[in-house]
Design a protein around this motif. Sequence first.
Motif, PDB file in Angstrom:
ATOM      1  N   ASP A 123      35.758  12.705  -7.121  1.00  0.00           N
ATOM      2  CA  ASP A 123      35.286  11.570  -7.917  1.00  0.00           C
ATOM      3  C   ASP A 123      36.112  11.442  -9.195  1.00  0.00           C
ATOM      4  O   ASP A 123      36.470  10.345  -9.617  1.00  0.00           O
ATOM      5  N   ILE A 124      36.389  12.594  -9.790  1.00  0.00           N
ATOM      6  CA  ILE A 124      37.099  12.609 -11.072  1.00  0.00           C
ATOM      7  C   ILE A 124      38.202  13.661 -11.036  1.00  0.00           C
ATOM      8  O   ILE A 124      37.964  14.804 -10.644  1.00  0.00           O
ATOM      9  N   ALA A 182      29.878  16.614 -15.038  1.00  0.00           N
ATOM     10  CA  ALA A 182      30.050  15.811 -13.816  1.00  0.00           C
ATOM     11  C   ALA A 182      29.765  16.658 -12.580  1.00  0.00           C
ATOM     12  O   ALA A 182      29.079  16.219 -11.645  1.00  0.00           O
ATOM     13  N   MET A 227      26.217  17.228 -11.950  1.00  0.00           N
ATOM     14  CA  MET A 227      25.562  16.021 -11.462  1.00  0.00           C
ATOM     15  C   MET A 227      25.950  15.710 -10.013  1.00  0.00           C
ATOM     16  O   MET A 227      25.618  14.646  -9.495  1.00  0.00           O
ATOM     17  N   GLY A 228      26.696  16.612  -9.399  1.00  0.00           N
ATOM     18  CA  GLY A 228      27.015  16.455  -7.990  1.00  0.00           C
ATOM     19  C   GLY A 228      28.331  15.767  -7.689  1.00  0.00           C
ATOM     20  O   GLY A 228      28.635  15.478  -6.529  1.00  0.00           O
ATOM     21  N   MET A 229      29.110  15.492  -8.735  1.00  0.00           N
ATOM     22  CA  MET A 229      30.414  14.858  -8.483  1.00  0.00           C
ATOM     23  C   MET A 229      31.449  15.917  -8.117  1.00  0.00           C
ATOM     24  O   MET A 229      31.357  17.066  -8.517  1.00  0.00           O
ATOM     25  N   HIS A 262      45.235  11.854  -5.526  1.00  0.00           N
ATOM     26  CA  HIS A 262      44.460  10.999  -6.435  1.00  0.00           C
ATOM     27  C   HIS A 262      45.129   9.687  -6.848  1.00  0.00           C
ATOM     28  O   HIS A 262      44.508   8.874  -7.528  1.00  0.00           O
ATOM     29  N   GLY A 303      43.227   5.193  -3.946  1.00  0.00           N
ATOM     30  CA  GLY A 303      41.815   5.426  -3.639  1.00  0.00           C
ATOM     31  C   GLY A 303      40.958   5.398  -4.884  1.00  0.00           C
ATOM     32  O   GLY A 303      41.423   4.999  -5.955  1.00  0.00           O
ATOM     33  N   GLY A 304      39.717   5.827  -4.738  1.00  0.00           N
ATOM     34  CA  GLY A 304      38.733   5.604  -5.786  1.00  0.00           C
ATOM     35  C   GLY A 304      38.622   6.675  -6.863  1.00  0.00           C
ATOM     36  O   GLY A 304      37.863   6.508  -7.806  1.00  0.00           O
ATOM     37  N   THR A 305      39.365   7.781  -6.746  1.00  0.00           N
ATOM     38  CA  THR A 305      39.257   8.845  -7.746  1.00  0.00           C
ATOM     39  C   THR A 305      39.652   8.340  -9.133  1.00  0.00           C
ATOM     40  O   THR A 305      40.666   7.665  -9.284  1.00  0.00           O
ATOM     41  N   LYS A 306      38.837   8.659 -10.146  1.00  0.00           N
ATOM     42  CA  LYS A 306      39.188   8.286 -11.519  1.00  0.00           C
ATOM     43  C   LYS A 306      40.047   9.384 -12.122  1.00  0.00           C
ATOM     44  O   LYS A 306      39.656  10.550 -12.118  1.00  0.00           O
ATOM     45  N   ILE A 307      41.199   8.991 -12.632  1.00  0.00           N
ATOM     46  CA  ILE A 307      42.100   9.959 -13.275  1.00  0.00           C
ATOM     47  C   ILE A 307      41.927   9.854 -14.786  1.00  0.00           C
ATOM     48  O   ILE A 307      42.104   8.781 -15.361  1.00  0.00           O
ATOM     49  N   LEU A 308      41.571  10.954 -15.430  1.00  0.00           N
ATOM     50  CA  LEU A 308      41.380  10.980 -16.881  1.00  0.00           C
ATOM     51  C   LEU A 308      42.402  11.918 -17.513  1.00  0.00           C
ATOM     52  O   LEU A 308      42.562  13.056 -17.067  1.00  0.00           O
TER      53      LEU A 308
END
Lengths: 137, 137, 137
Positions: free
Chosen positions: A8-9, A31, A34-36, A127, A130-135
Amino acid sequence: MSAEKPADIAIIVRSDRPESVYPAFILATTASAMGMRVEMFFTFWGLKAIVKGGADEIEKGFYEELRKRGMEPKGIPRLQDLISIARNSENFKIYACSTTIEAMGISNDSIIEGCPIVGAASFLARHGRGGTKILIF
Amino acid sequence: MSAEKPADIAIIVRSDRPESVYPAFILATTASAMGMRVEMFFTFWGLKAIVKGGADEIEKGFYEELRKRGMEPKGIPRLQDLISIARNSENFKIYACSTTIEAMGISNDSIIEGCPIVGAASFLARHGRGGTKILIF
Amino acid sequence: MSAEKPADIAIIVRSDRPESVYPAFILATTASAMGMRVEMFFTFWGLKAIVKGGADEIEKGFYEELRKRGMEPKGIPRLQDLISIARNSENFKIYACSTTIEAMGISNDSIIEGCPIVGAASFLARHGRGGTKILIF
């Protein structure tokens, strides 16, 4: 890798400044709780956080800076504890950057256990799309 | 919260350096003016930007640094004005980080009005999944 | 602009610190080599990387910092080379921030060739919505 669910992240830590390392680990461990699915990738000066002994140095520098700013650390989670939480969490992975290790002449042994050494291409293959958020911290 | 539309952009400001605070506010207020939903979350040293009197200190430091680099500030928007624009924009929210406030011993009263105090879990519950872009300054 | 395919990754560089400029270019050129569409947007102090002569200054500062940290640079790609790779890659674009250029009194001529000068609104119009990942260095 290919059969795994995407993260996810995905967090890149490229600085050893406290305002990079602490918020990155607090966000990442929260995160994860919270299950991510979370991945952290340590590169450049940020690699210090996962070099043996590095977390304590970063923490010491943080406390000094806090006091210089006229603040007294209070109930701040230990950086070592945050790292332990991360390492012991399911769906959590920590990677060390191979380019940094070579370029800065860091020995593989000096990295804490359980952190595979990979390059930017490996990070981007997982990453970049696709939907992964890169921070970036 | 649950019934609200998700934000387009969620910005974390974790540094009080001018290259964090100014670009964050310029991007955020521009996005908001273009009709995007924006949230800003101030944590770590970045909290200073929304502590009363903090914006002026950051601005002063920025002008000093500009001059030290041999540049003369010219037509730069006032940081206070950028913050006012943000606070008065629809679809714009500013949050203060509860963990930072406790850990650094900052009193709730010292935060400028209209900025709810929330934690990382609250931030992640709103923005960790889904289409919101998370930007770290 | 409207007929173009959106970028996969849009990178904002707003600092001239080595831990901003190097990882940004390494990630960007690696992504581009893997077939992703990449855009870089240089703003604030980060603009220095695309000002003529700026890359060499950043590199010099990086090597000094490496030595001060007790490391010897080894096999690190030249910053100039990374920039050349970026400029010569297909599906790669480099933009300079108009607001920074005006506010800091930088002449348009001092920017390296081939870098259009645009504002935050232009950046957000292309990347604020949709699937492009925005990374802040």
